[in-house]
Enzyme design. Structure first.
Site, PDB file in Angstrom:
ATOM      1  N   PHE A 130       0.857  -1.181   0.000  1.00 25.97           N
ATOM      2  CA  PHE A 130       0.000   0.000   0.000  1.00 25.97           C
ATOM      3  C   PHE A 130       0.901   1.241   0.000  1.00 25.97           C
ATOM      4  CE2 PHE A 130      -2.964   3.049   1.938  1.00 25.97           C
ATOM      5  CZ  PHE A 130      -4.038   2.854   1.099  1.00 25.97           C
ATOM      6  N   ASP A 199       2.704  -4.703   8.849  1.00 22.87           N
ATOM      7  CA  ASP A 199       1.500  -3.905   8.656  1.00 22.87           C
ATOM      8  C   ASP A 199       0.357  -4.911   8.494  1.00 22.87           C
ATOM      9  OD1 ASP A 199      -0.663  -2.534   7.530  1.00 22.87           O
ATOM     10  OD2 ASP A 199       0.631  -1.050   6.577  1.00 22.87           O
ATOM     11  N   TYR A 224     -10.511   0.766  10.561  1.00 24.23           N
ATOM     12  CA  TYR A 224     -11.772   0.916   9.805  1.00 24.23           C
ATOM     13  C   TYR A 224     -12.024  -0.177   8.779  1.00 24.23           C
ATOM     14  CZ  TYR A 224      -8.420   3.348   6.739  1.00 24.23           C
ATOM     15  OH  TYR A 224      -7.332   3.674   5.994  1.00 24.23           O
ATOM     16  N   ARG A 375     -11.601  -6.361  -6.707  1.00 26.04           N
ATOM     17  CA  ARG A 375     -11.216  -6.938  -5.415  1.00 26.04           C
ATOM     18  C   ARG A 375     -12.469  -7.244  -4.605  1.00 26.04           C
ATOM     19  NH1 ARG A 375      -7.699  -3.476  -1.080  1.00 26.04           N
ATOM     20  NH2 ARG A 375      -9.644  -2.329  -0.993  1.00 26.04           N
TER      21      ARG A 375
HETATM   22  C1  LIG Z   1      -5.505   0.784   4.509  1.00 27.89           C
HETATM   23  C2  LIG Z   1      -4.031   0.744   4.681  1.00 27.89           C
HETATM   24  C3  LIG Z   1      -3.363   1.783   5.327  1.00 27.89           C
HETATM   25  C4  LIG Z   1      -4.161   2.973   5.783  1.00 27.89           C
HETATM   26  O1  LIG Z   1      -3.413   3.997   6.295  1.00 27.89           O
HETATM   27  P1  LIG Z   1      -4.150   5.199   7.047  1.00 27.89           P
HETATM   28  O2  LIG Z   1      -3.033   6.106   7.367  1.00 27.89           O
HETATM   29  O3  LIG Z   1      -4.798   4.633   8.278  1.00 27.89           O
HETATM   30  O4  LIG Z   1      -5.153   5.784   6.115  1.00 27.89           O
HETATM   31  C5  LIG Z   1      -1.997   1.667   5.517  1.00 27.89           C
HETATM   32  N1  LIG Z   1      -1.311   0.567   5.105  1.00 27.89           N
HETATM   33  C6  LIG Z   1      -1.939  -0.458   4.473  1.00 27.89           C
HETATM   34  C7  LIG Z   1      -1.164  -1.655   4.043  1.00 27.89           C
HETATM   35  C8  LIG Z   1      -3.309  -0.392   4.241  1.00 27.89           C
HETATM   36  O5  LIG Z   1      -3.916  -1.387   3.609  1.00 27.89           O
END
Ligand SMILES: *Cc1c(COP(=O)(O)O)cnc(C)c1O
Length: 416
Positions: A130, A199, A224, A375
């Site tokens: 991500f 993560d 969330y 997805r």
């Molecule tokens: C959804 C997601 C995030 C989200 O980051 P935020 O700062 O909470 O918006 C981060 N890393 C990964 C791998 C995710 O899937």
């Protein structure tokens, strides 16, 4: 047809989690396969928010920071919520802090990891993760003089040498749903002297992990997605307890102070993971997340994983039977081996965006991830096998009718 419907209904009836769907508000007739992006509303949340707004904020006002009567007080929320998340990630009570976004949590843990390995200057991240994880790593590198090294996603260890302070990986890939072997990679990176951070954004709440058993060092995850804490819910951070005394995070605010209301000039960190706090905790978001986590109260990690795999297995099997690549143009990109699969299935197709939009128009909500993936997330507490069947029926119909080629889908929405 009815054979498949009977089979799906039987699988639902036999599931140990069959009644958990009642804990959520899922709009009638909707097949919601996007709980990995925004979990649906747990039924307990509105009442908790009303109590917060009317009793605690509205009536109790400033006094609600402290415990009184049946109200446990707002100060302790980051730890209380952390204790509800802990069993889902193999952590103990008091080991999880909740309060920042995942991105900010990553910033704090990445800087802290570099400070724990002062003789090593490289952060290893994975290029297909991500994007925020890579952006934050780059920001940390710019600030600290460290270097970001992109690893080969299929062999992250090859990038880990004696210069590496931290190997930071996403357990379940947000695009493909592919899952890393968390214990094996952790152990191998430790042999090379690096710290390891996981993560868990696309794991927690659907794919149980055992951070303690794996002797991982750091972990972050989102509130969330499968945790259903609501839009913008705060994220969590876990730090292996023996590392906490050395955890020197870069935003040491008053809420991470051992005695915030002593108002001392010098910062003295809390001795627990709460030292990750900076400012005042986000009470509204934490209250929603606390109530939402009640849906996991009596769920065993084994049942959760079994239910998730049963759903994704069915989806993959139906896709194989009814949407063979040669005629549908669809390719299942998610690994078929259970040991390598998270809780989603992704299909590659050149018109993936149109397919996702046409499915949404039919009441089947998945999402699109650029450039070419549709997805589908299988959140095991509310998705049923009958939903999987319905989703594939609609997918077959969309392709048969060419609904995905509607010119309306040539312009993409901001959030896909
Ligand atoms: C959804 C997601 C995030 C989200 O980051 P935020 O700062 O909470 O918006 C981060 N890393 C990964 C791998 C995710 O899937």
């Amino acid at each position: 047809m009815s054979g498949r419907a009977d089979e799906a209904a039987a699988l639902d009836a036999a599931s140990p989690l069959r009644t958990h769907r009642e804990r959520f508000v899922v709009p009638e007739g909707l097949v919601y396969l996007d709980g990995n992006s925004l979990g649906p509303l747990p039924r307990a949340v509105p009442a908790a928010m009303t109590r917060l707004l009317e009793d605690q904020w509205g009536t109790g006002l400033i006094g609600s920071w402290n415990a009184s009567g049946s109200h446990p007080g707002w100060m302790d929320l980051p730890r209380r919520v952390g204790d509800l998340i802990a069993p889902l990630i193999g952590a103990g009570a008091g080991e999880v802090h909740v309060g920042d976004s995942t991105s900010v949590s990553l910033f704090k843990t990445m800087v802290a990891a570099l400070r724990m390995r002062p003789d090593r200057r490289v952060l290893v991240v994975e290029p297909t993760t991500f994007p925020t994880d890579g952006y934050v790593a780059a920001g940390v590198a710019r600030l600290t003089g460290a270097e970001v090294r992109w690893c080969d996603p299929s062999d992250p260890l090859a990038a880990v040498d004696e210069d590496v302070a931290l190997l930071s990986l996403t357990h379940v890939d947000f695009r493909t749903g592919a899952m890393y072997d968390l214990p094996a990679l952790t152990a191998a990176a430790h042999e090379r002297g690096a710290l390891v951070q996981w993560d868990l954004c696309h794991s927690t709440g659907a794919v149980p992990v055992d951070l303690t058993g794996a002797e991982a060092d750091l972990a972050v995850g989102c509130g969330y997605k499968y945790l259903n804490g609501g839009p913008g819910a705060p994220a969590f951070t876990w730090v292996r307890p023996d590392l906490v005394p050395d955890l020197d995070q870069p935003v040491p605010g008053w809420m991470g102070h051992a005695r915030p209301f002593a108002l001392e000039r010098e910062h003295v960190s809390r001795t627990d993971v709460g030292r990750l706090a900076s400012g005042t905790p986000p009470v509204l978001g934490l209250t929603a997340l606390e109530a939402a986590l009640g849906v996991f109260a009596d769920v065993s990690p084994t049942d959760l994983r079994a239910a998730s795999l049963s759903l994704s297995d069915l989806f993959v099997r139906l896709a194989d039977e009814r949407l063979p690549p040669a005629s549908s143009g669809l390719e299942v990109v998610t690994p078929r081996e259970h040991s390598r699969r998270g809780s989603q299935v992704s299909l590659r197709h050149e018109s993936a965006y149109g397919i996702v939009q046409a499915l949404i128009a039919r009441g089947v909500v998945g999402d699109f991830r650029a450039p070419d993936l549709a997805r589908f997330g299988f959140a095991p507490l509310f998705v049923r096998h009958t939903d999987v069947l319905a989703a594939v029926d609609h997918l077959v119909a969309v392709l048969e009718n060419g609904e995905h080629l509607d010119p309306a889908y040539e312009v993409r929405n901001t959030v896909t």
